[in-house]
Design an enzyme around this catalytic site. Structure first.
Site, PDB file in Angstrom:
ATOM      1  N   SER A   1       8.976 -14.088  -8.504  1.00  0.00           N
ATOM      2  CA  SER A   1       8.387 -14.333  -7.322  1.00  0.00           C
ATOM      3  C   SER A   1       7.300 -14.898  -7.403  1.00  0.00           C
ATOM      4  O   SER A   1       6.562 -15.450  -6.060  1.00  0.00           O
ATOM      5  CB  SER A   1       8.451 -12.956  -6.597  1.00  0.00           C
ATOM      6  OG  SER A   1       7.579 -11.898  -7.010  1.00  0.00           O
TER       7      SER A   1
ATOM      8  N   ASP B   1      14.084  -6.928 -16.319  1.00  0.00           N
ATOM      9  CA  ASP B   1      12.756  -6.318 -16.870  1.00  0.00           C
ATOM     10  C   ASP B   1      11.738  -6.180 -15.468  1.00  0.00           C
ATOM     11  O   ASP B   1      10.719  -6.963 -15.626  1.00  0.00           O
ATOM     12  CB  ASP B   1      12.044  -7.139 -18.089  1.00  0.00           C
ATOM     13  CG  ASP B   1      10.927  -6.517 -18.409  1.00  0.00           C
ATOM     14  OD1 ASP B   1      10.506  -5.461 -18.261  1.00  0.00           O
ATOM     15  OD2 ASP B   1       9.784  -7.184 -19.275  1.00  0.00           O
TER      16      ASP B   1
ATOM     17  N   CYS C   1       9.713   0.286 -17.105  1.00  0.00           N
ATOM     18  CA  CYS C   1       8.205   0.829 -17.795  1.00  0.00           C
ATOM     19  C   CYS C   1       7.800   1.906 -16.832  1.00  0.00           C
ATOM     20  O   CYS C   1       6.571   2.310 -16.840  1.00  0.00           O
ATOM     21  CB  CYS C   1       7.192  -0.272 -17.887  1.00  0.00           C
ATOM     22  SG  CYS C   1       6.986  -1.160 -16.306  1.00  0.00           S
TER      23      CYS C   1
END
Length: 396
Positions: free
Chosen positions: A250, A300, A340
């Protein structure tokens, strides 16, 4: 020295060498201590359990520097502890010759709130706790002596500092400001590092071995890289012989950096790469509507759950994006999915992916589980934190 007296029974986690002491475990503070000051941690029976950095503004009221009650917390302590962390990396065969490397990984190296990443001759330092902030000069001196690097730049601009009552701090600590064209070589590919304004310390070193795995799996495959940032996975896929690579993010700035990375690597076939500025969730739905399919998909995303309190909402987001990923895979296709988020553990992450595959009507097998990179160790007594989790699944 001030003493942090624990409530009955709360000494057990400290005795198991867990480095955090939460506010709810504290009975009282005797003496005076400001944020970052060293205090003795004492059981309700009067046994001194070690020494910690005090943080009155945080729910993590203290972070252990040492589990030895006699250890002085001074400049010599930080010199030794920093040198030991650097020596561990230097001696590890998997890290030999790396241009980019994490030198200090917080609690796992006995330095809570300290992150130090080296990119060639530049170290980017991030201090996220009151204790780390208090000992900045000692940590910098230790890094200069242990590494021989001339330049140290501080990127203590993480939001977590506000939980410690600390303001953001950035700037040169030693030497000069990082080169705007700073780049590291990773598995034969040059990748730029934006140490001044990039994410974290400028790069995601923890994905090094997963980017290499992408390279190994990419030959003759169509690849989709979601949340591509500056294109690390994309470039490794190209280097591995991918037939085509579509990368989505984005951020126009990140995509511009990714394309500069392609220019840094003339050996790669840039014509096989397409860059798409879009919201990833919306883009995946659009690709499904168009009937697109891929042989290898990388997911990710940024952290969806900064703490366990956000886990339920984050689980829905991870479920959604992995469901879309499974639906876009060709038969035999591979999904590489990462998290994460500190609030999402490895077991929960696997459960989420299992549910996503089931809802997508795909039978999937785990073919690879992420293990901690050698420069990103996870302490046995300290499994919490924003360490990387990941699974590689193949649909059958």
């Amino acid at each position: 020295m001030a003493q942090l007296i624990l409530k009955p029974g709360k000494e057990r986690s400290v005795m198991r060498r867990h480095p955090w002491i939460f506010a709810g475990s504290v009975a009282t503070l005797t003496g005076r201590a400001r944020g970052g000051d060293t205090v003795d941690v004492v059981s309700e029976r009067g046994v001194v359990l070690g020494r910690a950095a005090f943080s009155p503004a945080s729910q993590i009221r203290a972070r252990m520097w040492s589990f030895d009650a006699e250890t002085p917390i001074d400049h010599a302590f930080f010199k030794r502890t920093v040198a030991a962390a650097v020596a561990r990396r230097t001696a590890h065969p998997m890290l030999a010759g790396q241009d980019g490397m994490r030198l200090i990984h917080g609690e796992s190296d006995g330095l809570p709130g300290v992150i130090a990443d080296r990119y060639r001759d530049t170290i980017v330092l991030q201090l996220t706790s009151a204790g780390a902030d208090r000992w900045r000069d000692a940590i910098v001196a230790g890094l200069l002596q242990a590494t021989g690097c001339a330049n140290i730049y501080e990127r203590s601009d993480s939001e977590v500092r506000t939980l410690e009552g600390l303001e953001p701090t950035v700037g040169v600590l030693a030497g000069r400001e990082p080169d705007p064209d700073l780049a590291i070589e990773e598995h034969g590919v040059l990748l730029g590092v934006d140490a001044v304004s990039g994410h974290k310390t400028g790069f995601y070193l923890d994905q090094r071995e997963n980017r290499r795995l992408t390279r190994d799996l990419a030959r003759d495959r169509s690849v989709l890289n979601c949340f591509c940032y500056t294109g690390g996975f994309s470039l490794q896929a190209l280097a591995g012989g991918a037939r085509e690579v579509l990368s989505i993010d984005s951020s126009a700035h990140a995509l511009a950096s990714a394309q500069r990375n392609v220019e840094r690597n003339p050996q790669l076939d840039a014509a096989r790469a397409t860059w798409w500025e879009a919201d990833v969730f919306a883009a995946l739905r659009e690709l499904r509507t168009e009937g697109r399919r891929f042989d290898l998909i990388v997911l990710d995303p940024p952290k969806f759950a900064p703490s366990a309190a956000h886990a339920q909402r984050a689980s829905r987001a991870y479920k959604d994006i992995n469901l879309l990923g499974f639906r876009l895979l060709n038969p035999g296709g591979i999904l590489m999915s990462y998290s994460c988020s500190g609030g999402i553990g490895q077991e929960l992450f696997q459960t989420i992916l299992s549910g996503a595959a089931s809802d997508a009507g795909r039978d999937a097998q785990i073919i690879h589980r992420l293990s901690a990179a050698p420069d990103h160790p996870i302490g046995l007594a300290f499994p919490e934190g924003e360490y990387l989790k990941g699974l590689v699944c193949q649909v059958v």
